[in-house]
Every structure is written in C-alpha cells, then in structure tokens.
Design a protein around this motif. Structure first.
Motif, short mmCIF file in Angstrom:
data_model
loop_
_atom_site.label_atom_id
_atom_site.label_comp_id
_atom_site.label_asym_id
_atom_site.label_seq_id
_atom_site.Cartn_x
_atom_site.Cartn_y
_atom_site.Cartn_z
N GLU A 138 0.65 0.66 9.04
CA GLU A 138 -0.64 0.79 9.22
C GLU A 138 -1.57 0.73 8.20
OE1 GLU A 138 -3.00 4.63 11.34
OE2 GLU A 138 -1.25 4.96 10.53
N LEU A 139 -2.95 0.23 8.12
CA LEU A 139 -3.93 0.35 7.29
C LEU A 139 -4.47 1.66 7.32
CD1 LEU A 139 -5.65 -3.02 7.70
CD2 LEU A 139 -3.90 -2.41 5.95
N VAL A 140 -4.77 1.92 6.07
CA VAL A 140 -5.45 3.34 5.71
C VAL A 140 -6.39 2.98 4.72
CG1 VAL A 140 -5.36 5.40 4.17
CG2 VAL A 140 -3.34 4.58 5.51
N GLU A 141 -7.80 3.48 5.05
CA GLU A 141 -9.36 3.23 4.50
C GLU A 141 -9.75 4.41 4.09
OE1 GLU A 141 -13.32 0.89 5.48
OE2 GLU A 141 -12.37 1.95 7.21
N ASN A 142 -9.74 4.36 2.72
CA ASN A 142 -10.14 5.67 1.82
C ASN A 142 -9.47 7.06 2.40
OD1 ASN A 142 -12.03 4.22 0.32
ND2 ASN A 142 -13.50 4.44 2.29
N GLY A 143 -8.16 6.95 2.53
CA GLY A 143 -7.18 7.96 2.78
C GLY A 143 -7.27 8.30 4.35
N GLU A 144 -7.88 7.61 5.41
CA GLU A 144 -7.98 7.73 6.66
C GLU A 144 -7.14 6.71 7.29
OE1 GLU A 144 -11.05 7.45 10.46
OE2 GLU A 144 -11.63 6.80 8.50
N PRO A 145 -6.08 7.21 8.20
CA PRO A 145 -5.44 6.25 8.80
C PRO A 145 -6.44 5.43 9.93
CG PRO A 145 -4.28 8.34 8.69
CD PRO A 145 -5.63 8.72 8.17
N THR A 146 -6.20 4.27 10.22
CA THR A 146 -7.04 3.46 10.95
C THR A 146 -6.57 3.02 12.11
OG1 THR A 146 -6.47 1.34 10.04
CG2 THR A 146 -7.91 2.43 8.82
N GLY A 147 -5.34 3.08 12.56
CA GLY A 147 -4.71 2.60 13.53
C GLY A 147 -4.64 1.19 13.71
N VAL A 148 -4.86 0.56 12.49
CA VAL A 148 -5.09 -1.17 12.60
C VAL A 148 -3.63 -1.41 12.13
CG1 VAL A 148 -5.94 -3.16 11.52
CG2 VAL A 148 -7.43 -1.20 12.40
N VAL A 149 -2.82 -2.10 12.75
CA VAL A 149 -1.49 -2.68 12.30
C VAL A 149 -1.91 -4.04 11.24
CG1 VAL A 149 0.87 -4.00 13.17
CG2 VAL A 149 -0.52 -2.15 14.42
N GLU A 150 -1.18 -3.63 10.05
CA GLU A 150 -1.00 -5.02 9.31
C GLU A 150 0.27 -5.69 9.44
OE1 GLU A 150 -1.77 -7.75 6.71
OE2 GLU A 150 -3.41 -6.28 7.36
N ILE A 151 0.18 -6.87 9.74
CA ILE A 151 1.36 -7.79 9.79
C ILE A 151 1.27 -8.58 8.39
CG2 ILE A 151 2.60 -9.64 10.96
CD1 ILE A 151 1.46 -8.45 13.60
N PRO A 152 2.04 -7.96 7.33
CA PRO A 152 1.87 -8.60 6.01
C PRO A 152 1.99 -10.30 5.98
CG PRO A 152 3.48 -7.20 6.08
CD PRO A 152 3.24 -7.03 7.42
N VAL A 153 1.63 -10.79 4.93
CA VAL A 153 1.94 -12.23 4.71
C VAL A 153 2.46 -12.25 3.19
CG1 VAL A 153 0.20 -13.19 6.14
CG2 VAL A 153 -0.42 -12.45 4.03
N GLU A 154 2.78 -13.29 2.68
CA GLU A 154 3.11 -13.44 1.35
C GLU A 154 2.98 -15.12 0.99
OE1 GLU A 154 4.54 -13.81 -1.65
OE2 GLU A 154 3.69 -11.81 -2.33
N TRP A 155 2.59 -15.13 -0.17
CA TRP A 155 2.63 -16.53 -0.72
C TRP A 155 4.05 -17.40 -0.59
CZ3 TRP A 155 -1.92 -18.41 -0.16
CH2 TRP A 155 -2.86 -17.67 -0.59
#
Length: 336
Positions: A201-218
């Motif tokens: 889950e992405l956190v913005e300035n300490g606040e859980p956002t509910g946005v799912v991050e599906i991480p990438v990588e080079w």
C-alpha cells in the motif's frame, strides 16, 4: 515545473542549501512524501495458486520520439514496428498460454493505433494509463500533469470502451504531485515504484492511501537490456539468452516465496525475433509449474486489496468516469 519551497527557505525543492546542510524536517520530508506501507501479499492466491504472474507491456511505439521532438521517419519507424509487427505476435503468444496481461498505452499511441488498442481489450487484456505522449511528468507544472493524466484516461476509454483503473507513469517518474492526482482520480493501483518485490500500500506523508502499488524493477524490464540509440550511449550489451536466465531466476524465487512475478516489456523491444523467443521460452518455463495464476495488474490489485486490512479496501474506489468539471474541456479522442 512549479516546485514547492524548501522547508529551509530558498527557491525550488532543495532551496539554496546543499543536501548535507538540510535539517532533519527537510530530508525526512522528502523521504516520507511517498513511502511503502503495509505489505499486501495475501495468505492465498486464487484457486490455490502458488504464485501470481503479472505480465505487462508498455505500448509506447512512436511517443518517446514524438515527446522529444524526433519527427523523422527513422526514429518513428522503430516505434511503428511495435504496433505493426510486434503487438500481434505478442497477442498470439499470450493466447497460446491463456495468459491475460496489462498493456499500458500512452493516449497518443492509442489514437495512432486505435485498432491495436481495442484489440487488447477484445482479447481479454487490461489497458492502463501511461501518459499522454510519454511526457516527462517530473518537468510539468502540477496543473498540466493533472490535465494530461485525466485526458489520457478519457481518451483510452473513448478508444477502447474500457475505463482504466491503474497507471504506470511514463519512465516510472513520480513528481511531488503524482500520488495526489492518482488519489483524486480514484485509481485502484499504480505500477511505477520499486520499494518491494510484491504489492504494497502506498503511504503519503504518513497517511495510508488505499492505493495498491504493484512494484516494477529495472531487472524485470526489457529496456535496460535491449534499448539502442546510435547517437547516445545506449547499447544492448546483454545477450537475449542471458536475460532469459535472469527472468527465469526471478520467477523461480517468486514461486518459492509464494509472491508475485511482475514483468515489464515493450513491444518494439521484446517483439523482435531473437527476443520474442526469450519471452516464449520464459512462458513455457512458467507454465510447466503447477499453481500459476496469470493475472492482469488490475485483477492482482483487486485480489490483494480485498484480502488486506480493511483500511486498504475501504480506501479503494472506482475511478471517476470523467474529470471534475473544474478541469475544463480536454481534447476528444478520434479514430487516428
């Protein structure tokens, strides 16, 4: 771009001070603007699968050249190959393995190749936001970044009939405003950041956002291995078969851990003969394992959000079908 002032004064995000002169609120503020929150790996994958496989293709085609003002046929032809030759081959390969995938497509690509964009959805794949013209959002004023992202979503919906629920930012760049725009649009997920192997889950300035991050990588992207620019230092130094070994090892370890194997490719890179055989052999290797769940990024994000802490699922919303009226009119889609 319109940068917010430094906490220590001065112009721009860093003020007039060198990083070693920053006070703790300054460096900590930069770090904590967008962070990884709770892991969203569920206790079970659908059907008792042991691993989730999320294949993705960034159908950039001509847009990186257009973005940079490269309008001569040589550069544009390289991108045209991605639509003319590579995309149909990729679709047939995915069909052979019954593997749904996600195609992140700049809106200009969709307007140039509307039948291709529609074919993704018709063949059961997902289409996701990937900017307007593969713009560098780090260089945009906040209002321009927001307007282009909203226009891109509208255009993809108008061309394909499917409203995108996720985004991969062009070049995986995040400005200071990107996450806020994603949240305001009500998007389910992002796939641009690299803080884990598995969804979080992405956190913005300490606040859980509910946005799912599906991480990438080079490591799991074909561009660093296969990109070529004769006027720059970009050369494909890694033999395609060596890339197969790297990606196979990445999958094997994800399988052992019960996690996610996510892969990013570009039709005009992976779609050439000596490289498409690498993807074909990789898919054969994956399919030989029992308990593999091939999934789109959207279905992966839905699955992990539904099984996460209620705070995650409750923040997840359905994207607005159109931009707020205050954003003003945007360029309508047309057949290209």
């Amino acid at each position: 771009m319109a940068d917010e002032p430094s906490r220590t004064g001065g112009e721009g995000p860093h003020g007039t001070e060198a990083p070693w002169q920053w006070d703790e609120p300054t460096w900590r503020g930069h770090v904590e603007r967008v962070r990884a929150g709770r892991s969203l790996v569920p206790d079970a994958w659908p059907g008792g699968a042991r691993v989730a496989v999320a294949l993705s293709f960034d159908s950039d085609h001509e847009t990186p050249a257009l973005r940079d003002g490269e309008v001569r046929p040589g550069k544009l032809a390289q991108g045209e190959y991605g639509s003319r030759v590579a995309a149909p081959k990729i679709l047939r390969l995915l069909e052979r393995h019954n593997a749904p995938a996600t195609f992140f497509m700049p809106a200009v690509s969709a307007l140039l190749h509307p039948e291709e964009a529609r074919s993704y959805v018709a063949w059961g794949h997902e289409i996701g936001i990937h900017g307007w013209i593969h713009e560098r959002n780090m260089q945009l004023p906040p209002d321009a970044e927001r307007e282009l992202q909203l226009r891109s979503a509208d255009t993809l919906e108008q061309v394909t009939g499917a409203r995108p629920v996720g985004i991969r930012t062009p070049s995986w760049d995040f400005s200071d405003h990107t996450l806020r725009i994603i949240r305001d649009m009500g998007l389910l997920y992002d796939s641009s950041l690299m803080a884990d192997d598995d969804p979080y889950e992405l956190v913005e300035n300490g606040e859980p956002t509910g946005v799912v991050e599906i991480p990438v990588e080079w490591i799991r992207d074909d561009a660093p291995y296969f990109m070529m620019d004769r006027y720059a230092g970009l050369r494909p130094y890694t033999p395609p078969r060596s890339v197969l070994g790297i990606w196979r090892d990445e999958f094997d370890q994800a399988y052992r851990e019960g996690g996610v194997f996510q892969l990013t490719m570009h039709p005009h890179f992976i779609g050439h003969r000596s490289r498409l055989v690498v993807l074909a052999e990789l898919l054969d290797h994956i399919a030989a394992h029992p308990g593999v769940w091939f999934t789109t990024h959207a279905d992966l994000a839905r699955h992990v959000a539904e099984r996460a802490h209620p705070a995650v699922a409750s923040h997840t919303t359905t994207p607005s079908p159109r931009a707020p009226a205050s954003e003003g009119p945007r360029t309508p889609a047309h057949g290209g």
